[in-house]
Write a protein that holds these residues in place. Structure first.
Motif, PDB file in Angstrom:
ATOM      1  N   ASP A 161       1.534   8.640   5.730  1.00  0.00           N
ATOM      2  CA  ASP A 161       2.225   8.814   4.450  1.00  0.00           C
ATOM      3  C   ASP A 161       1.372   9.626   3.486  1.00  0.00           C
ATOM      4  O   ASP A 161       1.875  10.483   2.757  1.00  0.00           O
ATOM      5  N   ILE A 162       0.066   9.339   3.454  1.00  0.00           N
ATOM      6  CA  ILE A 162      -0.838  10.076   2.570  1.00  0.00           C
ATOM      7  C   ILE A 162      -0.868  11.550   2.984  1.00  0.00           C
ATOM      8  O   ILE A 162      -0.800  12.446   2.133  1.00  0.00           O
TER       9      ILE A 162
ATOM     10  N   ALA B 299       0.829  -1.208   0.000  1.00  0.00           N
ATOM     11  CA  ALA B 299       0.000   0.000   0.000  1.00  0.00           C
ATOM     12  C   ALA B 299       0.865   1.260   0.000  1.00  0.00           C
ATOM     13  O   ALA B 299       0.602   2.200  -0.757  1.00  0.00           O
ATOM     14  N   ARG B 300       1.900   1.272   0.827  1.00  0.00           N
ATOM     15  CA  ARG B 300       2.762   2.462   0.923  1.00  0.00           C
ATOM     16  C   ARG B 300       3.525   2.707  -0.379  1.00  0.00           C
ATOM     17  O   ARG B 300       3.728   3.857  -0.764  1.00  0.00           O
ATOM     18  N   ALA B 301       3.933   1.652  -1.031  1.00  0.00           N
ATOM     19  CA  ALA B 301       4.706   1.801  -2.269  1.00  0.00           C
ATOM     20  C   ALA B 301       3.881   2.438  -3.383  1.00  0.00           C
ATOM     21  O   ALA B 301       4.435   3.024  -4.314  1.00  0.00           O
ATOM     22  N   ALA B 302       2.559   2.325  -3.285  1.00  0.00           N
ATOM     23  CA  ALA B 302       1.688   2.860  -4.332  1.00  0.00           C
ATOM     24  C   ALA B 302       1.398   4.352  -4.157  1.00  0.00           C
ATOM     25  O   ALA B 302       0.808   4.977  -5.032  1.00  0.00           O
TER      26      ALA B 302
ATOM     27  N   PRO C 271       4.530  10.682  -3.797  1.00  0.00           N
ATOM     28  CA  PRO C 271       4.704  11.991  -3.166  1.00  0.00           C
ATOM     29  C   PRO C 271       4.330  13.121  -4.130  1.00  0.00           C
ATOM     30  O   PRO C 271       4.632  13.062  -5.322  1.00  0.00           O
ATOM     31  N   GLY C 272       3.641  14.121  -3.601  1.00  0.00           N
ATOM     32  CA  GLY C 272       3.236  15.261  -4.424  1.00  0.00           C
ATOM     33  C   GLY C 272       1.937  15.040  -5.171  1.00  0.00           C
ATOM     34  O   GLY C 272       1.439  15.950  -5.831  1.00  0.00           O
ATOM     35  N   GLY C 273       1.367  13.840  -5.081  1.00  0.00           N
ATOM     36  CA  GLY C 273       0.093  13.576  -5.746  1.00  0.00           C
ATOM     37  C   GLY C 273      -1.060  14.144  -4.942  1.00  0.00           C
ATOM     38  O   GLY C 273      -0.888  14.612  -3.815  1.00  0.00           O
TER      39      GLY C 273
ATOM     40  N   ASN D 153      -4.596   4.740  -4.807  1.00  0.00           N
ATOM     41  CA  ASN D 153      -3.382   3.959  -5.083  1.00  0.00           C
ATOM     42  C   ASN D 153      -3.019   3.047  -3.917  1.00  0.00           C
ATOM     43  O   ASN D 153      -2.572   1.914  -4.120  1.00  0.00           O
ATOM     44  N   ALA D 154      -3.207   3.531  -2.690  1.00  0.00           N
ATOM     45  CA  ALA D 154      -2.906   2.699  -1.520  1.00  0.00           C
ATOM     46  C   ALA D 154      -3.808   1.467  -1.504  1.00  0.00           C
ATOM     47  O   ALA D 154      -3.330   0.342  -1.279  1.00  0.00           O
TER      48      ALA D 154
END
Length: 196
Positions: free
Chosen positions: A140-141, A71-74, A77-79, A87-88
Motif C-alpha cells: 500500500d505504501i 495501519a492501512r487506514a492511516a 494516497p499521494g503522500g 502514519n502506518a
C-alpha cells in the motif's frame, strides 16, 4: 428468540471469546463461558465452530486483521513515503494503546498454541497472517507513494513484525509510551532508508 444468521452468530461468538479472554484470561475461555457471555446454549457455539481451537483461530485472525486495518487506514494516497510509513506505525500504535488486553491476548494465544502439537498450527497461521498483513501495508505504501523497497518485502515484514512485537510486549510490561513510540520512530527511520 429470533434466529440469527450463522455469519452474524460466528462474529458475535468471536467477539464474546475476545471479551472473555481479555477479561478473564485464556484458560477461562471455554465454550461454556463464551456461550454464557452471549446468553446462548453451548450447542450454538458448537454449531458455529467445530471446536474451541477453530473459534480461537478466528479470534487470532480478527485481532491480526484489526492491526493491519488500523495501519492501512492511516496511509494517505499521494503522500510522501516518510509520512506514509510514520502514519502506518502511528495507526498501529493507536490501536495497541486503545486495546492493550487484546494485544496481550495475541501473545497468550501464541504461547498456548505452541505448547500443544494439535494447536501448534494456530501459532504458525497467526504469524503467517501477521506477515501477510505487513506485506500488504508495504505494498500500500509503495502504491500510495510510488516508492520501491531495496529489500524483499517478505524480509521487511519479518523485520517489522519483530520490532512491533518487541515494542508492544515491552509496553505491555512497563507502559512506557514515550520509549515505545521512540523505538517505533527509530525503526521507521531504518525502514525509510530502504525505500527508493
Amino acid at each position: 428468540m429470533p434466529r440469527v444468521p450463522a455469519d452474524e452468530r460466528r462474529a458475535d461468538l468471536v467477539q464474546a471469546a475476545i471479551q472473555v479472554a481479555t477479561r478473564e484470561g485464556l484458560a477461562a475461555t471455554t465454550t461454556r463461558r463464551i456461550a454464557q457471555e452471549l446468553g446462548i446454549s453451548v450447542g450454538i457455539v458448537h454449531y458455529c465452530f467445530r471446536s474451541k481451537e477453530e473459534l480461537l483461530h478466528e479470534v487470532i485472525r480478527v485481532i491480526a486483521e484489526a492491526q493491519v486495518v488500523a495501519a492501512r487506514a492511516a496511509i494517505v494516497p499521494g503522500g510522501d513515503v516518510a509520512t506514509s510509513v510514520r502514519n502506518a506505525f502511528l495507526g498501529f500504535w493507536q490501536l495497541v494503546e486503545a486495546t492493550p488486553q487484546a494485544q496481550l491476548l495475541t501473545y497468550e494465544l501464541t504461547t498456548w498454541a505452541l505448547r500443544n502439537a494439535e494447536t501448534e498450527p494456530l501459532a504458525k497461521e497467526q504469524r503467517a497472517s501477521q506477515l501477510a498483513g505487513i506485506e500488504a501495508i508495504l505494498a500500500d505504501i509503495s502504491a500510495a507513494t510510488g516508492c520501491e523497497w531495496k529489500v524483499a518485502t517478505d524480509q521487511l515484514a519479518r523485520m517489522t513484525l519483530a520490532i512491533t512485537d518487541g515494542v508492544t510486549l515491552g509496553w505491555l510490561a512497563d507502559r512506557d509510551t514515550a520509549s515505545a513510540v521512540q523505538s517505533l520512530e527509530a525503526f521507521a527511520d531504518q525502514l525509510l532508508a530502504l525505500a527508493v
